[in-house]
Write an enzyme that holds these catalytic residues in place. Structure first.
Site, PDB file in Angstrom:
ATOM      1  N   GLU A  87      30.076 -37.742 -21.802  1.00  0.00           N
ATOM      2  CA  GLU A  87      29.239 -38.025 -22.975  1.00  0.00           C
ATOM      3  C   GLU A  87      30.030 -38.642 -24.121  1.00  0.00           C
ATOM      4  O   GLU A  87      29.565 -39.583 -24.771  1.00  0.00           O
ATOM      5  CB  GLU A  87      28.534 -36.749 -23.446  1.00  0.00           C
ATOM      6  CG  GLU A  87      27.323 -36.358 -22.620  1.00  0.00           C
ATOM      7  CD  GLU A  87      27.686 -35.701 -21.292  1.00  0.00           C
ATOM      8  OE1 GLU A  87      26.799 -35.557 -20.427  1.00  0.00           O
ATOM      9  OE2 GLU A  87      28.874 -35.334 -21.125  1.00  0.00           O
ATOM     10  N   HIS A 156      22.142 -24.124 -21.997  1.00  0.00           N
ATOM     11  CA  HIS A 156      21.265 -25.284 -21.823  1.00  0.00           C
ATOM     12  C   HIS A 156      19.904 -25.084 -22.492  1.00  0.00           C
ATOM     13  O   HIS A 156      18.926 -25.729 -22.100  1.00  0.00           O
ATOM     14  CB  HIS A 156      21.053 -25.573 -20.336  1.00  0.00           C
ATOM     15  CG  HIS A 156      22.297 -25.969 -19.628  1.00  0.00           C
ATOM     16  ND1 HIS A 156      22.873 -25.203 -18.647  1.00  0.00           N
ATOM     17  CD2 HIS A 156      23.089 -27.048 -19.775  1.00  0.00           C
ATOM     18  CE1 HIS A 156      23.972 -25.800 -18.205  1.00  0.00           C
ATOM     19  NE2 HIS A 156      24.123 -26.931 -18.884  1.00  0.00           N
TER      20      HIS A 156
END
Length: 357
Positions: A87, A156
């Site tokens: 990322e 998450h």
């Protein structure tokens, strides 16, 4: 599939739907949030050759959640780009491309992974226009699923609305319906500032009626403007993303008891449409904010602070109430998970509490 045909099956399906409560004898199309986002990107890729999409599995796999389905086959490797699982790396590439004059859409498979790239989002994207005295715009969109999903535990499941809306230089959007998703994403792609678009995984498969206007390639929703999803005069419910649907469901239950809730869909978290909230409070005299994120320094906390500092405070007949996620990392067990995010019953309880019922 145009829903002009009227039969018992269709009427029954509408009646059972949690999210579509009004039935119109006009040409409307049932579109999922997933397909609305896909339409928005497709139309903007076609409209402006500077637009491109990059992220993990966005191309050959059609996206982890199939939001980019068909785009790689239509636009090819140059404009739909699969990236490594890095990322920080591909967000940096995207920011550099925006500085060089392109208009990237940077997809995070989930916004939890954006923490790997938060230096690029905040320091490289959000601050550069200011630090360059307006000489260097960074027209980039960071998008992907945000907030709690189902069964994916603490790492998450968090909501980043408060995280990113804390930072000047960013615009932060949080769509609920298919119309929100399409109109807001198109506006984000056309904006000359870095925009964070916080989608919700559990909403991707939910279908909404999309009007003829919203199906137009010219349809956009202005950034910074909330929408009143249901008018009412007893209490104001302010929410964003999936919680808007929960508020509408709670309002439908409360209406049977004579309580009319005004439900405001924020759509934009930064800049926040305080004017719409204030105008509603001046009518209803009660405020409840609803969000899936944690309570401390959250979206609801900011709304309450602004109302207390502004002209609507004198119109409140009871303290403002926040309905939020529980102040803990998300548990894995389903029963604990269900009790860690707001439910319809929690909203109903809070409304009755603030109205002293």
């Amino acid at each position: 599939q145009t829903s002009l045909y009227i039969n018992i099956t269709y009427v029954t399906a509408l009646a059972r739907s949690k999210h579509i409560r009004q039935f119109h004898l006009t040409s409307h199309t049932q579109v999922t949030v997933r397909d609305a986002l896909n339409q928005a990107m497709d139309e903007e890729l076609e409209r402006d050759e500077r637009v491109f999409l990059l992220g993990e599995e966005v191309a050959q796999y059609d996206g982890a959640y199939k939001v980019s389905r068909g785009l790689w086959k239509k636009y090819g490797d140059k404009r739909i780009i699969d990236t490594p699982i890095s990322e920080m790396g591909f967000a940096g590439i995207a920011v550099g491309a925006a500085m060089a004059g392109l208009r990237p859409i940077c997809e995070f498979m989930t916004f939890n992974f954006s923490m790997q790239a938060i230096d690029q989002v905040i320091n490289s994207a959000a601050k550069t226009y200011y630090m360059s005295a307006g000489l260097q715009p960074v027209p980039i969109v960071f998008r992907g699923p945000n907030g709690a999903s189902a069964g994916v535990a603490a790492q998450h499941s968090q909501c980043f609305a408060a995280w990113y809306s804390h930072c000047p230089g960013l615009k932060v959007l949080s769509p609920w319906s298919a119309e929100d998703a399409k109109g807001l994403l198109k506006s984000a792609i056309r904006d000359d500032n870095p925009v964070v678009v916080l989608e919700n995984e559990l909403m991707y498969g939910v279908a909404f009626e999309l009007s003829d206007e919203a199906q137009s390639k010219d349809f956009v929703i202005p950034i910074g403007k909330a929408k009143i999803e249901r008018p009412g005069n007893h209490v104001t419910l302010v929410a964003h993303s999936r919680m808007v649907g929960f508020c509408l469901d709670a309002a439908a239950v409360l209406a049977k008891e004579g309580v009319e809730c005004e439900v405001i869909n924020l759509r934009t978290i930064r800049p926040l449409d305080t004017d719409t909230i204030e105008a509603s409070i001046m009518k209803t005299n009660h405020l409840i904010s609803v969000e899936g994120g944690w309570p401390q320094f959250g979206v609801g906390a900011e709304i309450c602070a602004r109302i207390m500092e502004g002209p609507a405070f004198n119109y409140l007949d009871a303290p403002a109430i926040r309905v939020t996620g529980v102040d803990i990392p998300m548990p894995y067990a389903k029963i604990l998970e269900d009790n860690s995010v707001p439910q319809i019953k929690d909203i109903i309880f809070s409304v009755k509490k603030t109205l002293n019922m």
